[in-house]
Enzyme design. Structure first.
Site, PDB file in Angstrom:
ATOM      1  N   CYS A  69       0.847  -1.194   0.000  1.00 11.32           N
ATOM      2  CA  CYS A  69       0.000   0.000   0.000  1.00 11.32           C
ATOM      3  C   CYS A  69       0.887   1.251   0.000  1.00 11.32           C
ATOM      4  O   CYS A  69       1.670   1.450  -0.917  1.00 11.32           O
ATOM      5  CB  CYS A  69      -0.994  -0.042   1.157  1.00 11.32           C
ATOM      6  SG  CYS A  69      -2.341   1.154   0.964  1.00 11.32           S
ATOM      7  N   GLU A  93      -3.120  -8.789   2.395  1.00 15.87           N
ATOM      8  CA  GLU A  93      -3.699  -9.384   3.615  1.00 15.87           C
ATOM      9  C   GLU A  93      -5.221  -9.290   3.635  1.00 15.87           C
ATOM     10  O   GLU A  93      -5.868  -9.957   4.451  1.00 15.87           O
ATOM     11  CB  GLU A  93      -3.110  -8.727   4.860  1.00 15.87           C
ATOM     12  CG  GLU A  93      -3.494  -7.287   5.097  1.00 15.87           C
ATOM     13  CD  GLU A  93      -2.697  -6.291   4.258  1.00 15.87           C
ATOM     14  OE1 GLU A  93      -2.959  -5.082   4.402  1.00 15.87           O
ATOM     15  OE2 GLU A  93      -1.810  -6.709   3.478  1.00 15.87           O
ATOM     16  N   HIS A 102      -3.861  -4.404  -0.858  1.00 13.87           N
ATOM     17  CA  HIS A 102      -3.607  -5.062   0.431  1.00 13.87           C
ATOM     18  C   HIS A 102      -3.676  -6.585   0.240  1.00 13.87           C
ATOM     19  O   HIS A 102      -4.776  -7.147   0.234  1.00 13.87           O
ATOM     20  CB  HIS A 102      -4.658  -4.648   1.459  1.00 13.87           C
ATOM     21  CG  HIS A 102      -4.544  -3.239   1.922  1.00 13.87           C
ATOM     22  ND1 HIS A 102      -3.769  -2.876   2.995  1.00 13.87           N
ATOM     23  CD2 HIS A 102      -5.100  -2.099   1.445  1.00 13.87           C
ATOM     24  CE1 HIS A 102      -3.858  -1.563   3.174  1.00 13.87           C
ATOM     25  NE2 HIS A 102      -4.658  -1.069   2.245  1.00 13.87           N
TER      26      HIS A 102
END
Length: 213
Positions: free
Chosen positions: A82, A195, A193
């Site tokens: 990011c 994750e 992202h």
């Protein structure tokens, strides 16, 4: 294979990044730290960032982690996430100009989408928030096992424009194509992202952890 991964602290909510890395590599030791000595001892480093790039750059400097991160980027695999991707470049338009780390030549610019409409007739919103497809524009071990056009989760108003087209390995489209994954030597980085990107994101972290540049 790395056995110690450090997630650089002080740059946003890092719990989800660390948890995703642990899920991708249960055998690895994942540490969240801004201590220079801890970063120096890592096999791999993940540089996340959330919020304004100016604040992330300040956090990196004030925590004392910046020099250790720069040392890691000379010799070990490093992944920006990011705003951590944006920080790799020379500067950002954000906050009337914010210097970056200058590791990749290029700048970070804001989406200019006034007057542009999405296919359904709605206006483009900035920041881009949500899922978007990523096109793999260049082969790289980071893509192993990830289909071209896989969906990843984005939250951002700015994006990187590398000076060297060869540094771009992934593109998304939001009112036009833009760079969202970069790679050079031992450094990789993604605007989205991983994750928060389900199986494709975990696979990307897995690939980073097993990558030997």
């Amino acid at each position: 294979m790395a056995n110690k991964i450090v997630v650089v602290d002080g740059l946003g909510n890092l719990r989800s990044v660390a948890q995703a890395l642990r899920a991708a590599a249960p055998e690895a030791e994942v540490i969240v730290s801004s201590e220079g000595s801890v970063i120096d001892a890592a096999d791999r480093v993940v540089l996340p960032g959330q919020g304004a790039m100016r604040d992330c750059m300040r956090g990196l400097r004030e925590s004392g982690a910046q020099e250790a991160v720069l040392r890691a980027m000379k010799t070990r695999p490093v992944m920006g996430v990011c705003v951590g991707e944006q920080m790799l470049f020379d500067a950002s338009e954000e906050n009337e100009g914010t210097p970056g780390l200058g590791l990749l030549p290029g700048k970070v610019v804001r989406f200019q989408l006034d007057g542009k409409l999405q296919p359904d007739g709605s206006r483009f919103k900035v920041p881009q928030m949500g899922w978007n497809r990523v096109r793999q524009v260049r082969a790289h071990p980071l893509w192993d096992g990830i289909p071209d056009g896989a969906w990843f989760y984005f939250v951002h108003s700015y994006y990187a424009q590398p000076d060297n087209p060869d540094d771009t390995i992934g593109e998304a489209d939001y009112g036009g194509p833009y760079c969202c994954v970069v790679a050079r030597d031992n450094i990789v980085a993604a605007q989205f992202h991983p994750e928060k990107s389900a199986d494709a994101g975990l696979r990307m972290y897995h690939n980073f952890i097993h990558w030997n540049p």
